[in-house]
Design a protein around this motif. Structure first.
Motif: not given
Ligand SMILES: C[S@@+](CC[C@H](N)C(=O)[O-])C[C@H]1O[C@@H](n2cnc3c(N)ncnc32)[C@H](O)[C@@H]1O
Length: 219
Positions: A139-148
């Protein structure tokens, strides 16, 4: 070696029991019911689908019931809607078991496709990527924005490190300001940690007379 055993839940859908965690992958009251009510249907998903793009982070992807149920609801509301899914899962064996279940979810065939060798699926309106690894690190490597965000680890008693303020902060970092996190647990420690991580919380759906789930939105 601990393994998994098939369990028939009370809505007629199958799940598995994990000997390692001494827990089932879904509520025994109904695995598909849980996916539709506590996850996919916990937000105003039809309204979000109306915008034409929905991004979902499915934490502890497992058999993918939550994502599949979300796809059904999104495309019922807007068949043209594009959907991007990132799943986090540390056990490729459970992904292989998607071939053994037939939940009453129309989109489930897409989950089976995504669960195959490269753990990804793409077509004109759908992109699924299942990241195999420890959610704490991935999870620490993820970027961007999620709606759900679907937060669905084993229970806070069995997997406490996935229910901490620190973990929820990572999920919060990845959510749009109007994003919605849903989880089956309403445990006090869970709700306290969500609040410390920057969420406002409210009761999610109650199934039957049981305790509510939890819905969390960024403060
Ligand atoms: C309660 S089940 C989730 C069920 C799933 N959402 C579904 O629809 O089938 C929890 C899942 O978390 C996975 N898991 C456990 N620990 C994990 C970790 N540290 N990182 C990623 N996945 C993990 C398990 O393999 C299991 O598939």
């Amino acid at each position: 070696m601990p393994g998994v055993k098939e369990v028939l839940t009370r809505d007629g859908s199958k799940t598995f029991y994990s000997e390692e965690h001494d827990e089932t992958y879904h509520s025994v009251s109904g695995a598909v019911e849980e996916a539709f009510l506590k996850y996919a249907g916990a937000s105003d998903i039809g309204n979000i689908a109306g915008k034409g793009l929905v991004r979902i982070l499915d934490v502890c992807f497992g058999l993918g019931y939550n994502t599949a149920a979300a796809l059904d609801l999104i495309w019922a509301a807007n068949p043209e809607c594009k959907v991007e899914i990132v799943g986090l899962e540390n056990d490729p064996e459970i992904l292989a078991r998607t071939a053994e279940v037939e939940p009453a979810i129309k989109s489930y065939g897409l989950i089976r496709e995504a669960a195959k060798d490269d753990h990804a699926y793409h077509d004109a309106r759908l992109a699924i990527k299942i990241i195999i690894g420890d959610a704490h690190e991935e999870i620490k490597k993820l970027t961007g924005k999620f709606d759900l965000v679907f937060h669905d680890p084993f229970s806070p008693k069995k997997a406490p490190s996935l229910w901490t303020e620190e973990f929820f902060r990572e999920e919060r970092r990845l959510m749009s300001s109007k994003g919605v996190l849903s989880t089956y647990s309403c445990a006090r420690i869970v709700r306290e940690n969500l609040k410390k991580a920057g969420f406002s919380i409210r009761d999610g759906p109650r199934v039957g007379r049981r305790a509510p789930s939890t819905i969390a939105v960024p403060d």
